[in-house]
Design a protein around this motif. Structure first.
Motif, mmCIF file in Angstrom:
data_model
loop_
_atom_site.group_PDB
_atom_site.id
_atom_site.type_symbol
_atom_site.label_atom_id
_atom_site.label_comp_id
_atom_site.label_asym_id
_atom_site.label_seq_id
_atom_site.Cartn_x
_atom_site.Cartn_y
_atom_site.Cartn_z
ATOM 1 N N GLY A 120 0.826 -1.195 0.000
ATOM 2 C CA GLY A 120 0.000 0.000 0.000
ATOM 3 C C GLY A 120 0.861 1.247 0.000
ATOM 4 N N HIS A 199 -4.072 -2.290 -3.631
ATOM 5 C CA HIS A 199 -4.412 -1.507 -2.445
ATOM 6 C C HIS A 199 -5.457 -0.433 -2.769
ATOM 7 N N HIS A 240 -7.698 0.338 1.356
ATOM 8 C CA HIS A 240 -7.398 1.775 1.273
ATOM 9 C C HIS A 240 -8.538 2.674 1.744
#
Length: 298
Positions: A120, A199, A240
């Motif tokens: 991420g 992500h 996310h």
């Protein structure tokens, strides 16, 4: 890390999950989709003074997720965390300690359930550098790769390359070329399903939504969604957003799983998603960590 926890992806492949071993359909299975364990965010989010911040709350929540996965019957084929494994950026002082604790806690995952990591923005930086990417790879393995499980083909993408790649364009172009090559082979391989893990989601509500921190810029989004749809991809899993969301672009489903850690205006608490894979479709359901079932129907 122990063999049963994180097996680092190398050479754009995940150990044990090869076409030779897993290219054929053997019947329904399940896996765990989680995101944003993000060790350290809860105290930071709640403005605890920096010198007093810990990530004990995330450790407790992550242990709950691992315990629930370990008890699930049938056993999940793998446990994927779709990014923001930790909160501190690679250049920040808590990063090494958070990474160490993340890896240590996941040693508690059943040895028969491999841990699949997706990078991420917090894991490699909002504007990744060669140094931050190499640090991530040293800790967790390749930042993009593919693998097979039970006749299903999975692609892991570094979504930060679609957000901000100005310092690592060579790496971004490498992923672009690799992805095109992987998609071009799908007609030859003929997997039951093709699934993408990343992500940052392409979109969190609908593919025509405005540009936002939590999605990918419109023109690139449309270009990439078209490429994935044309190749036969029907499922994209992401994190996310720190809440459950998603939608459809024609027959491609965007599935966003809320955080194991800090929630943002979510209708449910910290949790994870149980994904069931059958010959005809992939289904999924989000469960709060205190109410994860011990059995899943396939």
């Amino acid at each position: 890390m122990a063999e049963g926890a994180l097996r680092k992806a190398e050479g754009k492949k995940y150990p044990g999950f090869t076409y030779e071993k897993e290219g054929e359909w053997r019947g329904p299975f399940c896996f765990i989709h989680a995101a944003d364990t993000q060790f350290g965010l809860i105290d930071s989010w709640n403005e605890v003074p920096p010198e007093e911040q810990t990530w004990e709350k995330e450790i407790v929540l992550t242990r709950k997720a691992i315990s629930a996965a370990n008890k699930l019957s049938p056993k999940p084929r793998f446990f994927v965390v779709c990014g923001d494994l930790v909160n501190a950026f690679p250049c920040e002082k808590f990063n090494a300690s958070q990474v160490e604790d993340f890896k240590g806690i996941f040693q508690e995952l059943d040895a028969s359930i491999p841990l699949v990591c997706v990078c991420g923005n917090h894991d490699i930086g909002d504007s990744p550098t060669q140094q931050s990417l190499e640090k991530y790879k040293s800790n967790f393995g390749d930042d993009f790769y593919s693998f097979w499980v039970g006749g299903v083909f999975f692609l892991v993408l570094n979504s930060q390359f679609y957000k901000e790649a100005s310092q690592v364009m060579d790496y971004k172009l490498e992923q672009d070329k690799w992805l095109d090559e992987q998609l071009a082979l799908l007609n030859q391989w003929k997997p039951k399903h093709v699934v993408v893990f990343q992500h940052i989601p392409w979109f969190f509500g609908n593919p025509q939504e405005k540009d936002h921190y939590f999605n990918i810029e419109t023109n690139l989004r449309i270009q990439m969604l078209t490429k994935l749809k044309n190749a036969g991809v029907k499922y994209v899993f992401a994190g996310h957003y720190h809440r459950n969301a998603g939608g459809f672009d024609e027959d491609l489903e965007m599935i966003i799983t809320s955080a194991v850690g800090q929630q943002i205006n979510n209708d449910k608490g910290s949790g994870m998603r149980i994904v069931t894979v059958t010959q005809d479709k992939i289904a999924h359901e989000y469960h709060e960590l205190d109410s994860v079932p011990s059995n899943v129907a396939l």
